[in-house]
Design an enzyme around this catalytic site. Structure first.
Site, PDB file in Angstrom:
ATOM      1  N   GLU A   1       0.892  -1.255   0.202  1.00  0.00           N
ATOM      2  CA  GLU A   1       0.005  -0.114   0.226  1.00  0.00           C
ATOM      3  C   GLU A   1       0.835   1.540  -0.117  1.00  0.00           C
ATOM      4  O   GLU A   1       0.539   2.313  -0.516  1.00  0.00           O
ATOM      5  CB  GLU A   1      -0.957  -0.166   1.343  1.00  0.00           C
ATOM      6  CG  GLU A   1      -1.947  -1.013   1.070  1.00  0.00           C
ATOM      7  CD  GLU A   1      -2.956  -0.907   2.245  1.00  0.00           C
ATOM      8  OE1 GLU A   1      -3.891  -0.079   2.147  1.00  0.00           O
ATOM      9  OE2 GLU A   1      -2.862  -1.741   3.189  1.00  0.00           O
TER      10      GLU A   1
ATOM     11  N   HIS B   1       9.578 -26.137   3.825  1.00  0.00           N
ATOM     12  CA  HIS B   1       9.281 -27.409   3.429  1.00  0.00           C
ATOM     13  C   HIS B   1       8.598 -27.477   2.167  1.00  0.00           C
ATOM     14  O   HIS B   1       8.368 -28.746   1.408  1.00  0.00           O
ATOM     15  CB  HIS B   1       8.375 -28.286   4.501  1.00  0.00           C
ATOM     16  CG  HIS B   1       8.970 -28.374   5.624  1.00  0.00           C
ATOM     17  ND1 HIS B   1       9.751 -29.784   6.065  1.00  0.00           N
ATOM     18  CD2 HIS B   1       9.296 -27.625   6.933  1.00  0.00           C
ATOM     19  CE1 HIS B   1      10.069 -29.754   7.088  1.00  0.00           C
ATOM     20  NE2 HIS B   1       9.891 -28.569   7.791  1.00  0.00           N
TER      21      HIS B   1
ATOM     22  N   LYS C   1     -13.357  -0.503  -4.387  1.00  0.00           N
ATOM     23  CA  LYS C   1     -14.554  -0.372  -3.517  1.00  0.00           C
ATOM     24  C   LYS C   1     -15.763   0.475  -4.295  1.00  0.00           C
ATOM     25  O   LYS C   1     -16.714   0.159  -3.941  1.00  0.00           O
ATOM     26  CB  LYS C   1     -14.024   0.366  -2.327  1.00  0.00           C
ATOM     27  CG  LYS C   1     -13.057  -0.198  -1.229  1.00  0.00           C
ATOM     28  CD  LYS C   1     -12.672   0.519  -0.194  1.00  0.00           C
ATOM     29  CE  LYS C   1     -11.884  -0.345   0.826  1.00  0.00           C
ATOM     30  NZ  LYS C   1     -11.455   0.509   1.959  1.00  0.00           N
TER      31      LYS C   1
END
Length: 303
Positions: free
Chosen positions: A184, A200, A295
């Protein structure tokens, strides 16, 4: 109470992650941070639910709040205003009003400490007042040093892909915070992974695609009091194996006595790094145009 659930998104959810990490060593009651619309089946009348939205208009959090009301959950609302504050007032739900006028990611203290205070009042955790005071003093004393160190790291990260590895579970939220702040504030892609898990599997991905070779900079976040000593050894051996594929690496260790202070020491340092990198890149750390546009697009479509 059976469990504590903190629902929120983005910067509003980080406060919940802080509480979750602290309570790992403080209570046997499960604490969950929920980042979605629908609450999980485990949420019921014996749940304490915090609906956390800085703006008060986060649609996922509003949906979770409404779901909690339907189930008769004990709810606390944490917001600066918006629709969520209006609904809480109308429903008689306890409202924790926090200051407005800042980016949600900058309100990390306001989105975490009040939750700890409420949980202490409910008898679900101990009083963190001394830890909060220590954290405040540490941040004031070390800020200038961290700022200088952040400037140096920002130089290393310029035109690199940062990968942040947290080496204990209490630092997982800090590593993710680094990723989000770099996204951001500095407007760069970044990745967070957890050790020992990523050694792993993810370790096999380095080297492909080959155009990112020598473009990755690894950052290790370490807390001596909570990490297993083998995890640090694992990190050191891992970066040796990756020497031909990465641009470099650094390990940064927590500072302070209490867990709250130690977590915030690396979190604030990461914030500073993201701002320094934004400065290097010539971008405004405050603006988030793509998020705002997304948004806006969603607000024009029915729930």
């Amino acid at each position: 109470m059976d469990n504590v659930v903190i629902t929120g998104m983005g910067g509003s959810a980080i406060g919940g992650e802080i509480v979750k990490s602290l309570l790992l060593a403080d209570t046997s009651i499960p604490v969950m941070v929920w980042r979605d619309y629908r609450l999980p089946p485990m949420v019921g009348r014996r749940t304490v639910l915090f609906a956390s939205s800085y703006s008060g208009n986060t649609e996922e959090t509003i949906a979770a709040y409404l779901s909690g009301r339907e189930r008769g959950v004990q709810i606390f609302v944490l917001t600066s205003g918006g629709r969520l504050a209006e609904m809480a007032a109308g429903d008689g739900v306890p409202l924790i009003k926090i200051p407005s006028g800042m980016p949600p990611r900058a309100a990390i203290g306001f989105m975490s400490i009040p939750i700890l205070v409420v949980l202490n009042k409910l008898g679900l955790c101990h009083n963190y007042e001394d830890d909060i005071m220590e954290t405040e003093i540490l941040l004031k004393e070390r800020m200038n040093f961290w700022r200088r160190r952040a400037s140096a790291l920002g130089n290393f990260l310029f035109k690199q892909i940062p990968i942040i590895y947290s080496m204990s579970r209490v630092l997982d939220w800090v590593g993710y915070r680094w990723q989000c702040q770099l996204n951001e504030n500095a407007k760069v892609i970044a990745h967070h992974g957890c050790l020992p898990e990523q050694s792993h599997n993810e370790v096999m991905g380095f080297g492909a695609p080959d155009f990112i070779n020598k473009r990755i900079f690894i950052i290790g976040l370490f807390d001596k009091k909570s990490a297993h000593h083998r995890t640090l050894i694992r990190f050191q051996e891992m970066v040796k194996l990756l020497r031909g594929y990465i641009a470099g690496f650094r390990i940064y260790e927590t500072e302070g006595k209490s867990l709250l202070a130690r977590m915030f020491s690396l979190s604030v340092f990461g914030d500073l790094v993201s701002v320094m990198l934004a400065k290097q890149r010539g971008v405004d750390p405050l603006t988030i145009p793509r998020i705002d546009e997304l948004k806006g697009s969603l607000s024009r479509r029915k729930m």
